[in-house]
Design an enzyme around this catalytic site. Structure first.
Site, PDB file in Angstrom:
ATOM      1  N   HIS A 125       4.162   4.716   7.653  1.00 31.97           N
ATOM      2  CA  HIS A 125       2.810   4.619   8.364  1.00 31.97           C
ATOM      3  C   HIS A 125       2.657   3.573   9.045  1.00 31.97           C
ATOM      4  O   HIS A 125       1.253   3.541   9.519  1.00 31.97           O
ATOM      5  CB  HIS A 125       1.916   4.328   6.258  1.00 31.97           C
ATOM      6  CG  HIS A 125       2.789   4.868   4.922  1.00 31.97           C
ATOM      7  ND1 HIS A 125       2.225   6.014   5.790  1.00 31.97           N
ATOM      8  CD2 HIS A 125       3.418   5.223   3.978  1.00 31.97           C
ATOM      9  CE1 HIS A 125       2.153   6.837   4.436  1.00 31.97           C
ATOM     10  NE2 HIS A 125       3.059   5.833   4.017  1.00 31.97           N
ATOM     11  N   ASP A 162       9.667  11.882   2.070  1.00 30.65           N
ATOM     12  CA  ASP A 162       8.386  10.969   1.308  1.00 30.65           C
ATOM     13  C   ASP A 162       7.433  11.870   1.001  1.00 30.65           C
ATOM     14  O   ASP A 162       6.749  12.509   1.547  1.00 30.65           O
ATOM     15  CB  ASP A 162       8.634   9.786   2.021  1.00 30.65           C
ATOM     16  CG  ASP A 162       7.630   8.713   1.598  1.00 30.65           C
ATOM     17  OD1 ASP A 162       8.329   7.767   1.444  1.00 30.65           O
ATOM     18  OD2 ASP A 162       6.222   8.888   1.187  1.00 30.65           O
ATOM     19  N   HIS A 164       4.606  10.929   0.905  1.00 30.95           N
ATOM     20  CA  HIS A 164       2.936  10.564   1.657  1.00 30.95           C
ATOM     21  C   HIS A 164       3.353  11.196   3.380  1.00 30.95           C
ATOM     22  O   HIS A 164       4.456  10.882   3.679  1.00 30.95           O
ATOM     23  CB  HIS A 164       3.227   9.465   2.178  1.00 30.95           C
ATOM     24  CG  HIS A 164       3.202   7.956   0.003  1.00 30.95           C
ATOM     25  ND1 HIS A 164       4.084   7.457  -0.236  1.00 30.95           N
ATOM     26  CD2 HIS A 164       2.094   8.591  -0.429  1.00 30.95           C
ATOM     27  CE1 HIS A 164       3.572   7.212  -1.523  1.00 30.95           C
ATOM     28  NE2 HIS A 164       2.380   7.662  -1.548  1.00 30.95           N
ATOM     29  N   ASP A 249      10.027   9.307  -3.508  1.00 27.10           N
ATOM     30  CA  ASP A 249       8.805   9.396  -4.297  1.00 27.10           C
ATOM     31  C   ASP A 249       8.401  10.256  -4.834  1.00 27.10           C
ATOM     32  O   ASP A 249       6.809  10.499  -5.179  1.00 27.10           O
ATOM     33  CB  ASP A 249       8.215   8.017  -3.375  1.00 27.10           C
ATOM     34  CG  ASP A 249       7.714   8.272  -2.185  1.00 27.10           C
ATOM     35  OD1 ASP A 249       7.971   8.865  -1.561  1.00 27.10           O
ATOM     36  OD2 ASP A 249       6.542   7.646  -1.637  1.00 27.10           O
TER      37      ASP A 249
HETATM   38 ZN    ZN Z   1       6.098   7.414   0.373  1.00 26.63          ZN
END
Ligand code: ZN
Length: 343
Positions: A125, A162, A164, A249
């Site tokens: 991120h 991931d 996200h 995740d």
């Molecule tokens: Zn994540």
């Protein structure tokens, strides 16, 4: 060269910690402990973590961002409500990037075939200008840039599984066609980016491939994404090296997200990535740890990935088992993505 898997791990990474925060030191501590008790690292090449230099960080980040992280560490400040920075966090983040860089160096120098960087804080991120989403420096982007600038590689593939969206990695290479960024992620979800219409710009047009999937997609949907989108796009791109933002995740029991992957499903994705690396780039593939907030899922998934990388005969370890509810269909978005990128 015989088959060798490199890894890095540095206990200093545990000193980046905030009790009660999902991205805390128990993630890495528990994973390391399972790898030890299973003997999963025996015969593997351990490489030291050294702090990444300014020069290597600055290929991705602005100098202002480095100063911001350093200052935040001096003040025990947050970069955003999610992203804590303690007194040891700046060095921990440099060691995370630097550990991955040392694994990359070992693989590109031919000392190892593939590798896994057991690092935190995570990185995907972190944009060129700012840290966010538990991430300070963008480890995987820094590694891709090092492979290009120091080893002369022309085409690097980054796969981000991931749950996200890896917005920071996308930002780093959005107008750059030499790094192909492929991401599967829950959408809409944090951080809000990653629509399939985001495909890159200028020379990078088409080199950002987003697969934004609705909540509830599981093994079948992920396999379809890898088989019908990633594989043909990777073959067209012909990567010389593959980096993986490995976040665990998207598991059905992860406390932060809502996907339905199983631990076996993750192993299936890793199998596909290893096959792609064997076919495209002599097996040169390196995984770097991103998210994954269910401690048992994380530990066993990393164990499995390491066993797969090192061609162990051990069976997949999955104490959580199959997803207890049905998984959602991903075919509509996969069709959109194929139309956008493959037709
Ligand atoms: Zn994540």
């Amino acid at each position: 060269m015989s088959h060798t898997t490199a890894y890095c791990y540095d206990p200093f990474n545990l000193r980046h910690h905030l009790a009660g925060h999902p991205e805390n030191r128990e993630r890495l501590r528990g994973t390391w402990s399972l790898l030890q008790s299973e003997g999963a690292l025996e015969g593997l090449l351990g490489v030291p973590s050294t702090p990444a230099s300014d020069e290597r960080l600055l290929r991705v980040h602005g100098r202002r961002h480095l100063q911001t992280v350093t200052l935040a560490a001096q003040r025990n400040a947050h970069l955003d409500p999610d992203t804590y920075v303690g007194g040891d966090s700046e060095l921990a983040a440099r060691l995370a990037a630097g550990g991955l860089l040392n694994v990359v160096d070992a693989v590109l120098a031919g000392q190892a075939t593939n590798g896994f960087a057991l690092v935190r804080p995570p990185g995907h991120h972190a944009t060129p200008d700012r840290g966010m989403g538990f991430c300070l420096y963008n480890n995987v982007a820094i590694a891709a840039r090092a492979a290009q600038a120091e080893q002369g590689l022309k085409r690097v593939l980054i796969v981000d599984f991931d749950v996200h969206h890896g917005n920071g990695t996308q930002d780093a290479f959005y107008d750059d066609g030499s790094v192909l960024f492929f991401s599967t992620h829950q959408y809409p979800y944090y951080p809000g980016t990653g629509h399939w219409r985001e495909t890159g710009s200028g020379a990078g047009k088409g080199a950002t491939v987003n697969v934004p999937m609705p909540a509830g997609v599981g093994d079948a949907g992920y396999f379809e994404a890898f088989d019908t989108v990633l594989a043909p796009i990777a073959r067209r791109f012909r990567p010389q090296f593959i980096l993986v933002s490995a976040g665990y995740d998207a598991h059905w029991n992860d406390p932060l997200a809502g996907m339905a992957l199983t631990i076996h499903g993750y192993a299936g994705l890793v199998d596909r990535l290893l096959a792609l690396a064997d076919e495209q780039c002599g097996g040169r593939i390196i995984f770097t740890l991103e998210g994954g907030y269910h401690l048992e899922v994380l530990a066993h998934s990393v164990l499995n990935t390491l066993r797969q990388l090192s061609r162990s005969d051990e069976p997949i370890s999955d104490p959580l088992g199959p997803c207890p509810w049905g998984e959602h269909d991903a075919s509509a978005v996969l069709t959109q993505v194929r139309v956008m990128h493959l037709e």
